[in-house]
Design an enzyme around this catalytic site. Structure first.
Site, PDB file in Angstrom:
ATOM      1  N   HIS A 102       0.838  -1.202   0.000  1.00  0.00           N
ATOM      2  CA  HIS A 102       0.000   0.000   0.000  1.00  0.00           C
ATOM      3  C   HIS A 102       0.869   1.246   0.000  1.00  0.00           C
ATOM      4  O   HIS A 102       1.972   1.255   0.532  1.00  0.00           O
ATOM      5  CB  HIS A 102      -0.960   0.023   1.200  1.00  0.00           C
ATOM      6  N   HIS A 104       0.708   5.273   1.084  1.00  0.00           N
ATOM      7  CA  HIS A 104       0.015   6.318   1.836  1.00  0.00           C
ATOM      8  C   HIS A 104       0.068   7.608   1.017  1.00  0.00           C
ATOM      9  O   HIS A 104       1.130   7.952   0.484  1.00  0.00           O
ATOM     10  CB  HIS A 104       0.728   6.620   3.157  1.00  0.00           C
TER      11      HIS A 104
HETATM   12  P1  5GP Z   1       1.774   0.634   7.331  1.00  0.00           P
HETATM   13  O1  5GP Z   1       1.614  -0.857   7.123  1.00  0.00           O
HETATM   14  O2  5GP Z   1       2.307   1.339   6.141  1.00  0.00           O
HETATM   15  O3  5GP Z   1       2.587   0.885   8.551  1.00  0.00           O
HETATM   16  O4  5GP Z   1       0.384   1.287   7.627  1.00  0.00           O
HETATM   17  C1  5GP Z   1      -0.845   0.655   7.608  1.00  0.00           C
HETATM   18  C2  5GP Z   1      -1.897   1.724   7.624  1.00  0.00           C
HETATM   19  O5  5GP Z   1      -3.162   1.098   7.558  1.00  0.00           O
HETATM   20  C3  5GP Z   1      -1.916   2.610   8.873  1.00  0.00           C
HETATM   21  O6  5GP Z   1      -1.809   3.969   8.474  1.00  0.00           O
HETATM   22  C4  5GP Z   1      -3.244   2.323   9.534  1.00  0.00           C
HETATM   23  O7  5GP Z   1      -3.831   3.475  10.088  1.00  0.00           O
HETATM   24  C5  5GP Z   1      -4.066   1.761   8.389  1.00  0.00           C
HETATM   25  N1  5GP Z   1      -5.055   0.785   8.768  1.00  0.00           N
HETATM   26  C6  5GP Z   1      -4.893  -0.251   9.645  1.00  0.00           C
HETATM   27  N2  5GP Z   1      -6.021  -0.989   9.717  1.00  0.00           N
HETATM   28  C7  5GP Z   1      -6.906  -0.426   8.869  1.00  0.00           C
HETATM   29  C8  5GP Z   1      -8.250  -0.747   8.500  1.00  0.00           C
HETATM   30  O8  5GP Z   1      -8.856  -1.696   8.971  1.00  0.00           O
HETATM   31  N3  5GP Z   1      -8.852   0.069   7.585  1.00  0.00           N
HETATM   32  C9  5GP Z   1      -8.200   1.141   7.024  1.00  0.00           C
HETATM   33  N4  5GP Z   1      -8.902   1.873   6.149  1.00  0.00           N
HETATM   34  N5  5GP Z   1      -6.948   1.479   7.352  1.00  0.00           N
HETATM   35  C10 5GP Z   1      -6.291   0.705   8.252  1.00  0.00           C
END
Ligand code: 5GP
Length: 139
Positions: A102, A104
């Site tokens: 993903h 951001h």
């Molecule tokens: P990373 O893996 O890059 O650290 O971030 C994962 C991102 O996913 C975080 O910014 C967190 O807030 C977001 N996130 C985690 N769980 C969910 C979810 O169930 N739904 C959504 N829409 N975002 C999520």
């Protein structure tokens, strides 16, 4: 390091968990981050599963980054932002917490601090309103 089909974004893709959708095409989905670091924080994911950038198919990546660009432009316009932060983490040591690739996209205003990564949950109605603003800017 293998791809786990039970990660939360795979569940979102299968419709098992809701999300506030911003954009969708055959290959890509974009939705609001539930713990936004700034208003308009959204995530762009390919529909094809990979843990992150390191194991992604380059053709999938090419399509995904094209959508990231479109949405970054739209998010900047929607939030009248001075800049846009685009981030992507690979493996826990680099800050990754959800193991489906993903990107951001976070609109940024000059002089305004972002909230912590994976911090507080945002109000669902507010996220829907923010998604509508980005959708309108995409149109
Ligand atoms: P990373 O893996 O890059 O650290 O971030 C994962 C991102 O996913 C975080 O910014 C967190 O807030 C977001 N996130 C985690 N769980 C969910 C979810 O169930 N739904 C959504 N829409 N975002 C999520």
């Amino acid at each position: 390091m293998t791809y786990d089909t039970n990660n939360i974004f795979a569940k979102i893709l299968r419709g098992e968990i809701p999300c506030v959708k911003v954009y969708e095409d055959e290959d890509t989905l974009a939705f609001m981050d539930v713990m936004p670091q700034a208003p308009g924080h959204l995530l762009v994911i390919p529909k094809t599963g990979s843990r992150n950038l390191l194991d992604a198919d380059p053709q999938v990546l090419a399509k995904t980054i094209t959508v990231v660009q479109r949405l970054a432009v739209a998010a900047r316009a929607a939030f009248d932002a001075d800049g846009v932060y685009v981030a992507q983490f690979n493996e826990p040591a680099a800050g990754q917490t959800v193991f489906h690739l993903h990107f951001h996209i976070v609109p940024r205003k000059e002089g305004e601090q972002t909230k912590p990564h994976s911090g507080a949950m945002a109000d669902g109605e507010l996220l829907k309103a923010h998604a509508e603003k980005i959708k309108a800017a995409l149109a």
